[in-house]
Design a protein around this motif. Sequence first.
Motif, PDB file in Angstrom:
ATOM      1  N   PRO A 183      53.319  30.044  65.764  1.00  0.00           N
ATOM      2  CA  PRO A 183      52.880  29.808  64.411  1.00  0.00           C
ATOM      3  C   PRO A 183      51.375  29.239  64.444  1.00  0.00           C
ATOM      4  O   PRO A 183      50.547  29.246  63.307  1.00  0.00           O
ATOM      5  CB  PRO A 183      53.884  28.661  63.947  1.00  0.00           C
ATOM      6  CG  PRO A 183      54.248  28.081  65.257  1.00  0.00           C
ATOM      7  CD  PRO A 183      54.322  29.478  66.183  1.00  0.00           C
ATOM      8  N   ASP A 184      50.765  28.631  65.425  1.00  0.00           N
ATOM      9  CA  ASP A 184      49.532  27.984  65.320  1.00  0.00           C
ATOM     10  C   ASP A 184      48.613  28.866  66.078  1.00  0.00           C
ATOM     11  O   ASP A 184      47.534  28.476  66.435  1.00  0.00           O
ATOM     12  CB  ASP A 184      49.613  26.647  66.280  1.00  0.00           C
ATOM     13  CG  ASP A 184      50.119  26.848  67.655  1.00  0.00           C
ATOM     14  OD1 ASP A 184      50.615  27.741  67.674  1.00  0.00           O
ATOM     15  OD2 ASP A 184      50.005  25.993  68.422  1.00  0.00           O
ATOM     16  N   LEU A 185      49.085  29.984  66.214  1.00  0.00           N
ATOM     17  CA  LEU A 185      47.771  31.071  67.126  1.00  0.00           C
ATOM     18  C   LEU A 185      46.605  31.342  66.118  1.00  0.00           C
ATOM     19  O   LEU A 185      46.830  31.635  64.706  1.00  0.00           O
ATOM     20  CB  LEU A 185      48.654  32.490  66.888  1.00  0.00           C
ATOM     21  CG  LEU A 185      47.698  33.664  67.689  1.00  0.00           C
ATOM     22  CD1 LEU A 185      47.118  33.162  68.957  1.00  0.00           C
ATOM     23  CD2 LEU A 185      48.464  34.935  67.635  1.00  0.00           C
ATOM     24  N   LYS A 186      45.249  30.994  66.414  1.00  0.00           N
ATOM     25  CA  LYS A 186      44.392  30.886  65.816  1.00  0.00           C
ATOM     26  C   LYS A 186      43.064  32.078  66.309  1.00  0.00           C
ATOM     27  O   LYS A 186      43.191  31.946  67.431  1.00  0.00           O
ATOM     28  CB  LYS A 186      43.799  29.618  65.586  1.00  0.00           C
ATOM     29  CG  LYS A 186      44.588  28.496  64.814  1.00  0.00           C
ATOM     30  CD  LYS A 186      43.844  27.102  65.207  1.00  0.00           C
ATOM     31  CE  LYS A 186      44.785  26.120  64.256  1.00  0.00           C
ATOM     32  NZ  LYS A 186      43.912  24.875  64.521  1.00  0.00           N
ATOM     33  N   TYR A 241      60.715  32.796  61.710  1.00  0.00           N
ATOM     34  CA  TYR A 241      60.314  31.958  62.646  1.00  0.00           C
ATOM     35  C   TYR A 241      60.099  32.986  64.099  1.00  0.00           C
ATOM     36  O   TYR A 241      59.025  32.645  64.782  1.00  0.00           O
ATOM     37  CB  TYR A 241      61.474  31.109  63.517  1.00  0.00           C
ATOM     38  CG  TYR A 241      61.913  29.996  62.297  1.00  0.00           C
ATOM     39  CD1 TYR A 241      60.875  29.418  61.591  1.00  0.00           C
ATOM     40  CD2 TYR A 241      63.144  29.532  62.357  1.00  0.00           C
ATOM     41  CE1 TYR A 241      60.985  28.349  60.811  1.00  0.00           C
ATOM     42  CE2 TYR A 241      63.260  28.574  61.317  1.00  0.00           C
ATOM     43  CZ  TYR A 241      62.388  27.758  60.563  1.00  0.00           C
ATOM     44  OH  TYR A 241      62.553  26.951  59.616  1.00  0.00           O
ATOM     45  N   LEU A 242      60.706  34.211  64.148  1.00  0.00           N
ATOM     46  CA  LEU A 242      60.516  35.077  65.193  1.00  0.00           C
ATOM     47  C   LEU A 242      58.929  35.617  65.161  1.00  0.00           C
ATOM     48  O   LEU A 242      58.445  36.041  66.121  1.00  0.00           O
ATOM     49  CB  LEU A 242      61.566  36.174  65.191  1.00  0.00           C
ATOM     50  CG  LEU A 242      62.886  35.711  65.692  1.00  0.00           C
ATOM     51  CD1 LEU A 242      64.172  36.823  65.523  1.00  0.00           C
ATOM     52  CD2 LEU A 242      62.914  35.231  67.099  1.00  0.00           C
ATOM     53  N   VAL A 243      58.443  35.879  64.015  1.00  0.00           N
ATOM     54  CA  VAL A 243      57.172  36.292  63.719  1.00  0.00           C
ATOM     55  C   VAL A 243      56.181  35.478  63.573  1.00  0.00           C
ATOM     56  O   VAL A 243      55.011  35.876  62.964  1.00  0.00           O
ATOM     57  CB  VAL A 243      57.296  37.485  62.598  1.00  0.00           C
ATOM     58  CG1 VAL A 243      58.230  38.548  62.955  1.00  0.00           C
ATOM     59  CG2 VAL A 243      57.648  37.011  61.229  1.00  0.00           C
ATOM     60  N   GLY A 244      56.491  34.112  63.674  1.00  0.00           N
ATOM     61  CA  GLY A 244      55.331  33.096  63.537  1.00  0.00           C
ATOM     62  C   GLY A 244      55.091  32.211  62.413  1.00  0.00           C
ATOM     63  O   GLY A 244      54.079  31.709  62.311  1.00  0.00           O
ATOM     64  N   PHE A 251      56.383  32.920  54.489  1.00  0.00           N
ATOM     65  CA  PHE A 251      56.767  34.341  54.934  1.00  0.00           C
ATOM     66  C   PHE A 251      57.134  35.181  53.976  1.00  0.00           C
ATOM     67  O   PHE A 251      56.472  36.188  54.034  1.00  0.00           O
ATOM     68  CB  PHE A 251      57.719  34.052  56.156  1.00  0.00           C
ATOM     69  CG  PHE A 251      58.018  35.513  56.507  1.00  0.00           C
ATOM     70  CD1 PHE A 251      57.725  36.429  57.224  1.00  0.00           C
ATOM     71  CD2 PHE A 251      59.687  36.039  56.047  1.00  0.00           C
ATOM     72  CE1 PHE A 251      58.183  37.784  57.595  1.00  0.00           C
ATOM     73  CE2 PHE A 251      60.109  37.097  56.376  1.00  0.00           C
ATOM     74  CZ  PHE A 251      59.483  37.948  57.109  1.00  0.00           C
ATOM     75  N   SER A 252      58.195  34.996  53.121  1.00  0.00           N
ATOM     76  CA  SER A 252      58.569  35.518  52.193  1.00  0.00           C
ATOM     77  C   SER A 252      57.432  36.178  51.226  1.00  0.00           C
ATOM     78  O   SER A 252      57.230  37.229  50.752  1.00  0.00           O
ATOM     79  CB  SER A 252      59.738  35.111  51.349  1.00  0.00           C
ATOM     80  OG  SER A 252      60.682  34.681  52.015  1.00  0.00           O
ATOM     81  N   ARG A 253      56.686  35.374  50.844  1.00  0.00           N
ATOM     82  CA  ARG A 253      55.253  35.502  49.731  1.00  0.00           C
ATOM     83  C   ARG A 253      54.539  36.480  50.490  1.00  0.00           C
ATOM     84  O   ARG A 253      53.981  37.579  50.053  1.00  0.00           O
ATOM     85  CB  ARG A 253      54.851  34.290  49.710  1.00  0.00           C
ATOM     86  CG  ARG A 253      55.341  33.535  48.349  1.00  0.00           C
ATOM     87  CD  ARG A 253      54.273  32.494  47.884  1.00  0.00           C
ATOM     88  NE  ARG A 253      53.969  31.387  48.705  1.00  0.00           N
ATOM     89  CZ  ARG A 253      54.600  30.274  49.003  1.00  0.00           C
ATOM     90  NH1 ARG A 253      55.840  30.007  48.511  1.00  0.00           N
ATOM     91  NH2 ARG A 253      54.154  29.472  49.895  1.00  0.00           N
TER      92      ARG A 253
END
Length: 275
Positions: A183-186, A241-244, A251-253
């Motif tokens: 999730p913190d991939l920058k 969660y699985l896609v970050g 995620f839904s938005r």
Amino acid sequence: MEEYFFEKSFFDDLYLYNIGHQKCAPSHQFGPSIREDYILHFIVDGSGTFTVEGTKYELSKGDFFLLRPSVVTDYEASADTPWEYYWIGFNGNKVEEVLRYLKIDSLSHVGEAKNEALVLERFKHIFSPNLLSNSNQLLIQQYLYDILSVFHSEVSKNDLSDEEQRRYSYSFVTYVKHYYRKPDLKISEIAQSFGLNKSYFSQVIKQEMGMTPNDYLRFFRMQESGNLLQRSNKSVKEIAYLVGYENPLTFSRAFKNYHGVSPLEYRKKAKESKK
């Protein structure tokens, strides 16, 4: 001074044979001398001068200097703030090829580390008693590559050939494939790992792929989440969660903005299309 020599490695292309650490006394000097191998010094504190082929460089914490075989060099610690450095001695059949890949050509002798913390950590790991006693060549080889990968300068657009730009794009796609779940991939961190600043890195990727790095990361995550919705019974929260995505609502938005429908509607339509 600490110094350790390794047994002959079974890696012929590039191998580590020596590592050392020294806190120098004021005005401590070595040279002029000629070495038979490549020796890279990384300065962790203080300052000094490095002279190669008549050119003198003033260097300090975070800088490195490279001794090459058959080249006369001379280096001296500052009288007021003598430097402390680590060094690695290495050689192999493809050293020059590896150095060129890192943007260290035959005329490059000094530079700046792009990730001081990583370099220092790797040096300390190599010096650990367990590693030295076990002579773990595979792990030592990994650390050698980790250290060398940090010692290249940021490059400008004119420095990159078409082939190099293609290679950066391929590396970026591979990087996303392996780390998109974080999730913190920058993008800035990815660019830094490639030795490019964020803005230029984005230009390279957009030119090669037709989309910005952020757009591609979003595209990849949305494609993966769509596949999971179709092929699994995992909840939207689990897939997020699985896609970050740490927040399922975020995620839904993002999913609806990309696909035009919510994750549940997407799953429903996918199931109906299979009937």
